[in-house]
Design a protein around this motif. Structure first.
Motif, PDB file in Angstrom:
ATOM      1  N   PRO A  54      20.916  -9.470  -3.910  1.00 18.30           N
ATOM      2  CA  PRO A  54      19.978  -9.050  -2.865  1.00 18.30           C
ATOM      3  C   PRO A  54      19.525  -7.600  -2.966  1.00 18.30           C
ATOM      4  O   PRO A  54      18.340  -7.294  -2.830  1.00 18.30           O
ATOM      5  CB  PRO A  54      20.748  -9.302  -1.567  1.00 18.30           C
ATOM      6  CG  PRO A  54      21.706 -10.396  -1.906  1.00 18.30           C
ATOM      7  CD  PRO A  54      22.064 -10.206  -3.344  1.00 18.30           C
ATOM      8  N   ARG A  55      20.467  -6.714  -3.245  1.00 18.29           N
ATOM      9  CA  ARG A  55      20.103  -5.298  -3.285  1.00 18.29           C
ATOM     10  C   ARG A  55      19.185  -5.006  -4.477  1.00 18.29           C
ATOM     11  O   ARG A  55      18.187  -4.294  -4.343  1.00 18.29           O
ATOM     12  CB  ARG A  55      21.385  -4.475  -3.370  1.00 18.29           C
ATOM     13  CG  ARG A  55      21.135  -3.060  -3.058  1.00 18.29           C
ATOM     14  CD  ARG A  55      22.377  -2.350  -2.692  1.00 18.29           C
ATOM     15  NE  ARG A  55      22.146  -0.933  -2.911  1.00 18.29           N
ATOM     16  CZ  ARG A  55      23.088  -0.039  -2.900  1.00 18.29           C
ATOM     17  NH1 ARG A  55      24.332  -0.419  -2.686  1.00 18.29           N
ATOM     18  NH2 ARG A  55      22.812   1.222  -3.087  1.00 18.29           N
ATOM     19  N   ALA A  56      19.527  -5.583  -5.624  1.00 17.15           N
ATOM     20  CA  ALA A  56      18.717  -5.361  -6.832  1.00 17.15           C
ATOM     21  C   ALA A  56      17.299  -5.908  -6.629  1.00 17.15           C
ATOM     22  O   ALA A  56      16.315  -5.278  -7.032  1.00 17.15           O
ATOM     23  CB  ALA A  56      19.382  -6.038  -8.025  1.00 17.15           C
ATOM     24  N   VAL A  57      17.192  -7.071  -5.991  1.00 15.25           N
ATOM     25  CA  VAL A  57      15.869  -7.690  -5.785  1.00 15.25           C
ATOM     26  C   VAL A  57      15.045  -6.862  -4.797  1.00 15.25           C
ATOM     27  O   VAL A  57      13.859  -6.608  -5.022  1.00 15.25           O
ATOM     28  CB  VAL A  57      16.026  -9.158  -5.311  1.00 15.25           C
ATOM     29  CG1 VAL A  57      14.695  -9.739  -4.861  1.00 15.25           C
ATOM     30  CG2 VAL A  57      16.616 -10.013  -6.429  1.00 15.25           C
ATOM     31  N   ARG A  58      15.689  -6.399  -3.725  1.00 19.43           N
ATOM     32  CA  ARG A  58      14.955  -5.580  -2.739  1.00 19.43           C
ATOM     33  C   ARG A  58      14.487  -4.276  -3.376  1.00 19.43           C
ATOM     34  O   ARG A  58      13.348  -3.854  -3.177  1.00 19.43           O
ATOM     35  CB  ARG A  58      15.843  -5.281  -1.521  1.00 19.43           C
ATOM     36  CG  ARG A  58      15.905  -6.431  -0.575  1.00 19.43           C
ATOM     37  CD  ARG A  58      16.293  -6.048   0.853  1.00 19.43           C
ATOM     38  NE  ARG A  58      16.508  -7.285   1.587  1.00 19.43           N
ATOM     39  CZ  ARG A  58      17.656  -7.923   1.666  1.00 19.43           C
ATOM     40  NH1 ARG A  58      18.739  -7.429   1.084  1.00 19.43           N
ATOM     41  NH2 ARG A  58      17.760  -9.060   2.324  1.00 19.43           N
TER      42      ARG A  58
END
Ligand SMILES: Cc1cc2nc3c(=O)[nH]c(=O)nc-3n(C[C@H](O)[C@H](O)[C@H](O)COP(=O)(O)O)c2cc1C
Length: 165
Positions: A54-58
């Protein structure tokens, strides 16, 4: 696992080669970040899925929003908690959708490239369905398994597997 699907419009039309280069650079970045992605493009309109941590995608999405090569970046859907990648074969690949014959053969006669430019691409079910059909087609043509075992990050695509009909 988080998936973000967005649509955007190129501010200036790019050649196939430039889009392929953009896709290759994106694939290399995405692979490092454990992100997999797939995009369809027609007449400068993009529909893109990115999936991963999630963090990488955001972070990636926030970076892309600032890219001056496209604007009107609109999030179509954002789904967290996915058990597996929907478009996991490549770190990023693109399929060009600008051949009406392709739309007719693969998606049925009521579809055409104009659909990519219509507001329907903002409907999550339509956008995901379109991406899924193009993805299945691309995987079959590239003789690539639609998902990699063990949720491994996707491959870097070959230029000849960035489809132009
Ligand atoms: C439609 C579109 C999709 C893109 N997708 C990605 C992507 O999946 N991953 C990526 O790293 N860059 C992607 N980019 C490029 C990024 O916007 C950005 O140029 C790139 O990440 C380099 O960022 P940096 O200059 O901050 O290193 C995309 C650009 C466009 C126009």
């Amino acid at each position: 696992m988080l998936q973000i699907v967005f649509r955007s419009q190129l501010t200036r039309l790019l050649s196939y080669i430039d889009i392929q280069r953009l896709c290759l650079a994106a694939a290399k970045n995405n692979r490092k970040a454990g992100i997999t992605g797939f995009a369809v493009e027609c007449g400068g309109a993009f529909l893109v899925s990115i999936e991963g941590d999630p963090r990488a995608v955001r972070d990636m999405f926030n970076r892309m929003v600032q890219d001056p090569r496209h604007d009107t970046v609109q999030m179509v859907c954002c789904e967290e908690g996915l058990g597996r990648r929907r478009f996991g074969a490549w770190a990023m690949n693109v399929m060009f959708m600008d051949d009406d014959l392709f739309w007719h053969r693969v998606l049925g006669s009521s579809f055409s490239c104009d659909q990519m430019l219509s507001p329907r691409t903002m409907e999550p079910a339509f956008a995901l369905g379109l991406l899924a059909m193009a993805y299945q087609y691309a995987c079959a043509e590239a003789e690539t398994a639609p998902s990699l075992p063990g949720g491994r990050p996707g491959r870097i695509p070959r230029i000849r597997h960035m489809f132009r009909r």
